[in-house]
Write an enzyme that holds these catalytic residues in place. Structure first.
Site, mmCIF file in Angstrom:
data_model
loop_
_atom_site.group_PDB
_atom_site.id
_atom_site.type_symbol
_atom_site.label_atom_id
_atom_site.label_comp_id
_atom_site.label_asym_id
_atom_site.label_seq_id
_atom_site.Cartn_x
_atom_site.Cartn_y
_atom_site.Cartn_z
ATOM 1 N N HIS A 1 -1.698 -2.380 -5.762
ATOM 2 C CA HIS A 1 -2.315 -1.414 -4.852
ATOM 3 C C HIS A 1 -3.225 -0.500 -5.663
ATOM 4 O O HIS A 1 -2.826 -0.013 -6.716
ATOM 5 C CB HIS A 1 -1.221 -0.613 -4.154
ATOM 6 C CG HIS A 1 -1.711 0.193 -2.996
ATOM 7 N ND1 HIS A 1 -2.515 1.300 -3.161
ATOM 8 C CD2 HIS A 1 -1.524 0.062 -1.668
ATOM 9 C CE1 HIS A 1 -2.790 1.811 -1.966
ATOM 10 N NE2 HIS A 1 -2.206 1.081 -1.047
ATOM 11 N N ARG B 1 -8.045 6.823 1.837
ATOM 12 C CA ARG B 1 -9.399 6.283 1.669
ATOM 13 C C ARG B 1 -9.992 5.922 3.028
ATOM 14 O O ARG B 1 -11.181 6.100 3.268
ATOM 15 C CB ARG B 1 -9.367 5.049 0.759
ATOM 16 C CG ARG B 1 -9.350 5.405 -0.721
ATOM 17 C CD ARG B 1 -9.199 4.166 -1.582
ATOM 18 N NE ARG B 1 -7.868 3.615 -1.517
ATOM 19 C CZ ARG B 1 -7.591 2.319 -1.378
ATOM 20 N NH1 ARG B 1 -8.556 1.439 -1.286
ATOM 21 N NH2 ARG B 1 -6.340 1.908 -1.321
#
Lengths: 529, 206
Positions: free
Chosen positions: A314, A334
């Protein structure tokens, strides 16, 4: 490894607004970026398997070491073991195991759920971003299907993905009826966020606590049902009947320090992933118990595995302070608009590219000296949370309370200071080969959730893991409960472990290593101590 | 690295470790086995409950071992106990949302006996106003109460501190569940379910 920019200097660069926040140029050659920087492509990390159903195929060396290892127990350990009998044994107490147990119990099956730690101790409880379901107008299950296939580099199984995306909306309904909350707009519609590498907003969520909310609800539902739950009860070996059909398992009860034989008509493996093996030396976002036990047990019984050379790192694990290294910061941040910046203050990748690309880009920045280095030697890049908050006042509190809580513990205010992030070992993309009911190539053995493979190809998108565990957990639970009226097995043995020893010897492999691993070595715990 | 070593006492044993570690990391670093009471290592599973007393303080706090950084002179005791739930209910048994409040008091009869001692709130490692939540629930304010328990990790410390044997974490979870069960009816989801039921979507594999 090359140097980086010291944290203090990088912070100065950040606050002076040095660097360009403009979108970086489009990555023209993604295959090259991955090959050069993604950990799946590191030299000397893959070996060829010499025994078992995937003999001749490539596999990460740390996984190969435990797939080709000797059993923890032999027949003598079973003398005097307690014996339980049931219709269905579910191994693993995370979301997939609970969904399977609930579905089977609702069909009238007698279910035992055994778990290495406590019910709910799993990667599910730590999931943050959300769960995919195409529910917005303008989105379709077909678009979900295409996004999943494409992000997995076209290596996923189309039949499995079709089942996954068509079940999506019904899975959300099922969860709501079990009592799970999702974030809604003022009119009661579910809010959605976009996952990296996808074409539409499709991830429904409960703040950045989606997994916690899901696990609380599933655990309570299992506890209030008829399933018998065995905690601190890791499975150390599977049982077979006279024809090689899976017929239960041997459990080592940590509380009683004794073996337990569970005879079952079928077994659902829901043991999760591999993060705690820290492949390639990476920190992990995974739960303490994620040691690939299920892969080992299933492989030994003859189940074929898939894509066992592909893992997800990740992009945004915490890199500072050191004690929190590897802890996840959700992709949702994000998705909401936060940028990644290197030590010079520049953006360097489209933050919503698929995860493997973003990870490779972060590793590239660090390798080429544009990363940030702390006094303790930790490296990373900035996740620009202060700008996100400035442009959307209150968004951190409204959407990401877990992030704020985390900040509080390490004395960092994400609204005032960017977070240092570095890729963290997050997910096992492949696993045990299954069909759309979770059946493996071994009769009577099902695999669901992260331990199974085939849905995500070589890269998973945010929100498909939580969808998978419920979708396939329920499918396997339903399918397995069809067998409860048949005749039971006659024989229950661990004879396959003798064949295993023979195969290992013939291949000239060491018998020193024993598996399943059960716990990472730093926990200083072995069952035969 | 420049890490300063410090000495902490964990489960009665003095151990010397770098100050940058959590309580669990410290136990492992010192070579002691620890599996019970370890879970997500991220502060959301509630497995690693600990008693903590800091140097020079008399007060004992309850915290999570993975989120507690060791300090010089700190005393830590791991609390490993099962967290029984002595209430059983099925959401499917709730047929009419007008009856929820009455049924709640049948399932959780102790909740109304709260003595307002504040023990549950004090014991909560994630700083939920637990007592207020329980009181809201007894007044039937399930949605509001449930919202307070958003960050509840179900560690069970609140129920061990309750003299009336209320299980506040399960009360909180009930409030959240019943709210979803009766009141989350999203039109975007329902629309899509209807479209799928009518066979409007197919996956073209390939």
């Amino acid at each position: 490894m090359s140097e980086g920019i010291p944290r203090k200097m990088a912070l100065q660069n950040y606050f002076k607004g040095k660097g360009s926040r403009a979108l970086p140029p489009e990555e023209v050659d993604i295959a090259n970026l991955l090959e050069e920087y993604h950990p799946d492509y590191y030299e000397d990390t893959l070996v060829t398997l010499q025994t078992g159903p995937n003999k001749g195929e490539r596999c990460h060396k740390d996984l190969a070491a435990i797939l080709q290892a000797d059993a923890l127990i032999d027949d003598t350990d079973l003398a005097g073991a307690f014996v339980h009998e049931t219709d269905l044994l579910v191994i693993g107490g995370g979301g997939a195991g609970c969904a399977a147990a609930l579905a089977a119990a609702e069909n009238g099956a007698r279910v035992i759920l055994s778990t290495k730690l406590r019910l709910g101790d799993s990667n599910t409880v730590m999931a943050e971003g959300g769960i995919q379901a195409s529910i917005e107008s303008g989105d379709t299950p077909m678009m979900h299907y295409e996004d999943t296939l494409k992000s997995g580099h076209f290596r996923g199984e189309s039949r499995l993905i079709a089942a996954l995306v068509m079940d999506g909306p019904e899975v959300i309904r099922w969860l709501i009826q079990k009592g799970m909350q999702f974030d809604q707009n003022p009119f009661g519609d579910l809010l959605t966020r976009r996952a990296g590498g996808t074409s539409h907003d499709r991830v429904v969520y409960c703040r950045d606590y989606t997994g916690l909310e899901m696990m609380r609800v599933l655990r309570e539902a299992v506890r209030n049902g008829k399933t018998e739950v065995l905690e601190y009860s890791p499975v150390v070996e599977l049982l077979t009947n006279e024809t090689g059909h899976c017929a239960g398992a041997v459990i080592f009860s940590l509380d009683r320090a004794a073996y337990l034989l569970i005879k079952a008509r079928s077994v659902i493996m829901a043991t999760g992933g591999i993060g705690r093996l820290h492949l390639n030396g990476f920190p992990t976002s995974n739960h303490f118990g994620a040691t690939a036990d299920g892969l080992v047990l299933a492989y030994r019984l003859g189940a074929r595995l898939k894509d066992i050379d592909s893992f997800q790192y990740h992009p945004t694990g915490m890199a500072y302070p050191a004690s929190m290294a590897g802890s996840l910061i959700t992709e949702g941040v994000r998705s909401a608009g936060a940028h990644l910046l290197n030590g010079l203050g520049n953006r360097f990748i489209d933050e919503l590219k698929q995860r493997d690309c973003v990870t490779a880009a972060i590793l590239r920045e660090c390798a080429e000296g544009r990363g940030i280095v702390t006094d303790g030697g930790n490296r990373g890049v900035w996740l620009d949370t202060p700008t996100l908050e400035r442009e959307n006042p209150g968004i951190l509190e409204r959407r990401f309370p877990k992030l704020l809580q985390r900040g509080k513990i390490c004395n960092i205010d994400p609204a005032g200071e960017p977070m240092l992030v570095y890729p963290t070992l997050h997910y096992q993309n492949g696993g045990v080969e299954i069909d759309e009911n979770g059946s493996t190539t071994v009769p009577g053995l099902y695999a669901v959730g992260e331990v199974s493979g085939g849905i995500h190809g070589r890269n998973r998108i945010m929100g498909n893991a939580l969808l998978e565990i419920i979708c396939f957990g329920r499918r396997a639970g339903n399918k397995a409960s069809e067998t409860i009226h048949g005749r039971g097995h006659k024989k229950f043995t661990i004879e396959h472990t003798k064949n295993l020893s023979r195969e290992l010897t013939n291949a000239g492999l060491s018998m020193e290593i024993k598996s399943p691993t059960l716990f990472p070595d730093y926990a200083n715990f072995g069952i035969k101590q | 690295m420049g890490d300063r070593d410090i000495t902490v006492n964990i489960n009665g044993k003095d151990i010397t470790v770098p100050a940058t570690m959590s309580a669990i990391q410290a136990v492992w670093h010192a070579g002691h086995p620890r599996v019970h009471g370890v879970g997500c290592l991220e502060g959301v599973c509630g497995a690693c409950k600990v008693f903590v007393r800091r140097a020079g303080r008399s007060i004992i706090t309850t915290e999570l071992g993975c989120q507690t950084m060791v300090e010089d002179g700190m005393q830590i005791i791991f609390l490993v106990f099962p967290t029984p739930n002595h209430h059983t209910y099925q959401l499917d048994d709730f047929k009419n949302s007008w009856d929820t409040q009455a049924q709640f008091h049948q399932i959780f009869p102790e909740a109304a006996h709260c003595r307002h001692c504040g023990g549950c709130t004090k014991s909560c490692p994630v700083e939920i106003d637990v007592e207020h939540g329980v009181n809201l629930a007894t007044e039937g304010k399930f949605r509001e109460a449930g919202e307070l328990f958003l960050e509840c990790v179900m560690c069970g410390l609140c129920l061990t501190s309750c003299p009336e044997e209320i299980t506040p974490n399960h009360v909180g979870l009930f409030c959240r569940r019943i709210t979803a069960y009766f009141h989350i009816r999203p039109s975007n989801l329902i629309n899509r379910l209807e479209e799928i039921r009518k066979g409007e979507y197919r996956i073209v594999e390939g």
